[in-house]
Design a protein around this motif. Structure first.
Motif, PDB file in Angstrom:
ATOM      1  N   VAL A   1      41.311  43.248  35.346  1.00 51.17           N
ATOM      2  CA  VAL A   1      41.363  44.558  36.288  1.00 51.17           C
ATOM      3  C   VAL A   1      40.969  45.783  35.313  1.00 51.17           C
ATOM      4  O   VAL A   1      41.186  45.821  34.242  1.00 51.17           O
ATOM      5  CB  VAL A   1      42.612  44.762  37.038  1.00 51.17           C
ATOM      6  N   GLY A   2      40.460  46.659  36.133  1.00 54.59           N
ATOM      7  CA  GLY A   2      40.092  47.932  35.144  1.00 54.59           C
ATOM      8  C   GLY A   2      40.670  49.163  36.369  1.00 54.59           C
ATOM      9  O   GLY A   2      40.477  49.232  37.439  1.00 54.59           O
ATOM     10  N   LYS A   3      41.273  50.216  35.668  1.00 54.01           N
ATOM     11  CA  LYS A   3      41.509  51.589  36.149  1.00 54.01           C
ATOM     12  C   LYS A   3      41.111  52.519  34.860  1.00 54.01           C
ATOM     13  O   LYS A   3      41.750  52.509  33.901  1.00 54.01           O
ATOM     14  CB  LYS A   3      42.895  51.751  36.427  1.00 54.01           C
ATOM     15  N   ASP A   4      40.433  53.519  35.486  1.00 52.97           N
ATOM     16  CA  ASP A   4      39.731  54.656  34.644  1.00 52.97           C
ATOM     17  C   ASP A   4      38.790  53.668  33.623  1.00 52.97           C
ATOM     18  O   ASP A   4      37.986  53.035  33.635  1.00 52.97           O
ATOM     19  CB  ASP A   4      40.545  55.583  34.219  1.00 52.97           C
ATOM     20  N   ASP A   5      39.469  53.922  32.461  1.00 55.33           N
ATOM     21  CA  ASP A   5      38.677  53.394  31.252  1.00 55.33           C
ATOM     22  C   ASP A   5      39.487  52.141  30.566  1.00 55.33           C
ATOM     23  O   ASP A   5      39.326  51.563  29.640  1.00 55.33           O
ATOM     24  CB  ASP A   5      38.406  54.407  29.867  1.00 55.33           C
ATOM     25  N   ASP A   6      40.744  51.925  31.300  1.00 54.74           N
ATOM     26  CA  ASP A   6      41.531  50.797  30.887  1.00 54.74           C
ATOM     27  C   ASP A   6      41.222  49.349  31.529  1.00 54.74           C
ATOM     28  O   ASP A   6      41.033  49.573  32.704  1.00 54.74           O
ATOM     29  CB  ASP A   6      42.967  51.139  30.770  1.00 54.74           C
ATOM     30  N   THR A   7      41.304  48.430  30.846  1.00 53.62           N
ATOM     31  CA  THR A   7      41.320  47.202  31.237  1.00 53.62           C
ATOM     32  C   THR A   7      42.535  46.241  30.974  1.00 53.62           C
ATOM     33  O   THR A   7      43.152  46.579  30.107  1.00 53.62           O
ATOM     34  CB  THR A   7      39.873  46.284  31.060  1.00 53.62           C
ATOM     35  N   GLU A   8      42.789  45.237  32.098  1.00 49.28           N
ATOM     36  CA  GLU A   8      44.044  44.499  31.781  1.00 49.28           C
ATOM     37  C   GLU A   8      43.792  42.952  32.141  1.00 49.28           C
ATOM     38  O   GLU A   8      43.114  42.732  33.216  1.00 49.28           O
ATOM     39  CB  GLU A   8      45.264  45.095  32.401  1.00 49.28           C
ATOM     40  N   GLU A   9      44.100  41.977  31.439  1.00 54.07           N
ATOM     41  CA  GLU A   9      43.984  40.575  32.068  1.00 54.07           C
ATOM     42  C   GLU A   9      45.352  40.320  32.601  1.00 54.07           C
ATOM     43  O   GLU A   9      46.497  40.504  31.912  1.00 54.07           O
ATOM     44  CB  GLU A   9      43.619  39.797  30.959  1.00 54.07           C
ATOM     45  N   ILE A  10      45.273  39.670  33.882  1.00 53.24           N
ATOM     46  CA  ILE A  10      46.436  39.168  34.234  1.00 53.24           C
ATOM     47  C   ILE A  10      46.411  37.546  34.440  1.00 53.24           C
ATOM     48  O   ILE A  10      45.327  37.250  35.381  1.00 53.24           O
ATOM     49  CB  ILE A  10      46.706  39.924  35.924  1.00 53.24           C
ATOM     50  N   LYS A  11      47.266  36.775  34.016  1.00 55.52           N
ATOM     51  CA  LYS A  11      47.043  35.431  34.072  1.00 55.52           C
ATOM     52  C   LYS A  11      47.711  34.993  35.507  1.00 55.52           C
ATOM     53  O   LYS A  11      48.985  35.360  35.521  1.00 55.52           O
ATOM     54  CB  LYS A  11      47.613  34.735  32.680  1.00 55.52           C
ATOM     55  N   ALA A  12      47.027  34.310  36.041  1.00 52.47           N
ATOM     56  CA  ALA A  12      47.411  33.812  37.596  1.00 52.47           C
ATOM     57  C   ALA A  12      46.855  32.543  37.859  1.00 52.47           C
ATOM     58  O   ALA A  12      45.674  32.289  37.709  1.00 52.47           O
ATOM     59  CB  ALA A  12      47.417  34.887  38.600  1.00 52.47           C
ATOM     60  N   ALA A  13      47.760  31.605  38.353  1.00 49.85           N
ATOM     61  CA  ALA A  13      47.332  30.461  38.829  1.00 49.85           C
ATOM     62  C   ALA A  13      46.530  30.388  40.208  1.00 49.85           C
ATOM     63  O   ALA A  13      45.826  29.532  40.611  1.00 49.85           O
ATOM     64  CB  ALA A  13      48.075  29.235  38.538  1.00 49.85           C
ATOM     65  N   THR A  14      47.159  31.460  40.762  1.00 51.06           N
ATOM     66  CA  THR A  14      46.570  31.635  42.408  1.00 51.06           C
ATOM     67  C   THR A  14      46.075  33.168  42.314  1.00 51.06           C
ATOM     68  O   THR A  14      46.873  34.073  42.036  1.00 51.06           O
ATOM     69  CB  THR A  14      47.816  31.498  43.139  1.00 51.06           C
ATOM     70  N   VAL A  15      44.737  33.201  42.732  1.00 43.47           N
ATOM     71  CA  VAL A  15      44.184  34.466  43.178  1.00 43.47           C
ATOM     72  C   VAL A  15      43.472  34.318  44.493  1.00 43.47           C
ATOM     73  O   VAL A  15      42.724  33.243  45.041  1.00 43.47           O
ATOM     74  CB  VAL A  15      43.013  34.888  41.860  1.00 43.47           C
ATOM     75  N   VAL A  16      44.176  35.232  45.167  1.00 46.05           N
ATOM     76  CA  VAL A  16      43.563  35.334  46.691  1.00 46.05           C
ATOM     77  C   VAL A  16      42.581  36.564  47.059  1.00 46.05           C
ATOM     78  O   VAL A  16      43.171  37.533  46.719  1.00 46.05           O
ATOM     79  CB  VAL A  16      44.782  35.232  47.718  1.00 46.05           C
ATOM     80  N   TRP A  17      41.369  36.231  47.336  1.00 55.49           N
ATOM     81  CA  TRP A  17      40.412  37.508  47.693  1.00 55.49           C
ATOM     82  C   TRP A  17      40.503  37.825  49.253  1.00 55.49           C
ATOM     83  O   TRP A  17      40.311  37.024  50.129  1.00 55.49           O
ATOM     84  CB  TRP A  17      39.349  36.993  47.346  1.00 55.49           C
ATOM     85  N   ALA A  18      41.150  38.788  49.514  1.00 55.16           N
ATOM     86  CA  ALA A  18      41.192  39.371  50.774  1.00 55.16           C
ATOM     87  C   ALA A  18      40.780  40.895  50.925  1.00 55.16           C
ATOM     88  O   ALA A  18      41.336  41.644  51.745  1.00 55.16           O
ATOM     89  CB  ALA A  18      42.823  39.421  51.515  1.00 55.16           C
ATOM     90  N   ALA A  19      39.934  41.291  50.121  1.00 53.44           N
ATOM     91  CA  ALA A  19      39.697  42.443  49.856  1.00 53.44           C
ATOM     92  C   ALA A  19      38.365  43.119  50.530  1.00 53.44           C
ATOM     93  O   ALA A  19      37.861  44.248  50.298  1.00 53.44           O
ATOM     94  CB  ALA A  19      39.339  43.094  48.328  1.00 53.44           C
ATOM     95  N   GLY A  20      37.622  42.154  51.318  1.00 50.75           N
ATOM     96  CA  GLY A  20      36.459  42.571  52.080  1.00 50.75           C
ATOM     97  C   GLY A  20      35.941  41.527  52.887  1.00 50.75           C
ATOM     98  O   GLY A  20      35.928  40.237  52.484  1.00 50.75           O
TER      99      GLY A  20
END
Length: 273
Positions: free
Chosen positions: A176-195
């Motif tokens: 993920v990214g916000k402004d100039d920062d990025t972050e990795e989030i480890k997750a076994a489950t990712v659900v896409w409900a954004a569009g």
């Protein structure tokens, strides 16, 4: 529910619409029309984000919802059987804080305590993270309702990352990214409900559209195509008070259905009177 003496029901898949010839091409042949109502629903919109189609779950139909439910239960069931605990098994990321994402989070918030009890897991080990690129959850809704929904879900352990975009989905989770920062989030489950976007058949038919949604007149007809009505996820209606589109919810689609039925009845009556 359908009066067969008055309705010719055809079970088929719509393949294309020819608005010039006033025909609909289906898997069972062609159908001609005097008036057409397009209510083909929506398809997931990934905005070209790498990895979403390959590694994220969607909630687009009953089968995908069942698959997601079984996957989440499997993560909880196997968490305590791993030789070395993997926190990502109990990390669930939901991309999108729109109507679908918030509703899913509400159901998830109710289900997680049951899974923890069933599989002897400390609920504090579970992370539910909602990532939303927009500056607010539930865009287009009343601010008081937004605050209520977020406070309620935070009380159930949901973490919100608002104004934060998913840059990539990987087999290990998301970036993920916000402004100039990025972050990795480890997750076994990712659900896409954004569009979602309107059914691609609408675009292919040549109607002027925005992401598959056609801006319709107050009577729900397509400008310059008086014989075509478009409702539901394929339609775009502007709320003049806030100058934003109404959200594509079931409640609005039901109201549109009733309106189109009345308008069609009036047109047919006028035509044969």
């Amino acid at each position: 529910m359908i009066n067969s003496s008055r309705v010719n029901f055809v079970q088929a898949t719509v393949e294309s619409i020819d608005k010039e010839a006033k025909k609909v091409v289906t898997s069972e042949g062609e159908l001609s029309y005097d008036y057409l109502v397009v209510a083909l629903g929506a398809v997931p919109e990934t905005f070209g984000i790498a990895g979403l189609k390959e590694y994220a779950f969607s909630i687009s139909n009953i089968n995908s919802a069942r698959q997601l439910r079984e996957h989440i239960e499997l993560q909880f069931a196997t968490y305590n059987t791993d030789a070395e605990k993997r926190p990502e098994r109990l990390t669930i990321v939901v991309g999108g804080a729109g109507f679908t994402g918030i509703e899913f989070l509400g159901e998830l918030g109710n289900r997680v305590p049951e899974l923890c009890k069933e599989y002897d897991i400390d609920q504090k080990d579970v992370r539910i993270i909602c990532v939303e690129a927009a500056p607010t959850a539930l865009p287009g809704f009343d601010p008081e309702l937004i605050d209520y929904a977020m406070n309620y879900l935070q009380g159930k352990g949901v973490e919100f990352k608002i104004g934060t975009a998913i840059k990539e989905c990987t087999p290990e989770g998301i970036i993920v990214g916000k402004d100039d920062d990025t972050e990795e989030i480890k997750a076994a489950t990712v659900v896409w409900a954004a569009g979602v976007r309107g059914n691609p058949i609408v675009e292919e038919a040549g109607f002027e559209n925005m992401r598959g949604r056609v801006k319709v007149s107050p009577d729900l007809r397509v400008p310059e195509n008086d014989d075509v009505f478009i409702i539901g996820d394929c339609s775009l209606i502007i709320n003049e008070e806030i100058n934003r589109p109404y959200p594509p919810t079931a409640q609005i689609a039901m109201q549109q259905g009733e309106t189109v039925a009345k308008n069609l009845a009036a047109l047919v009556k006028r035509r044969f009177s």
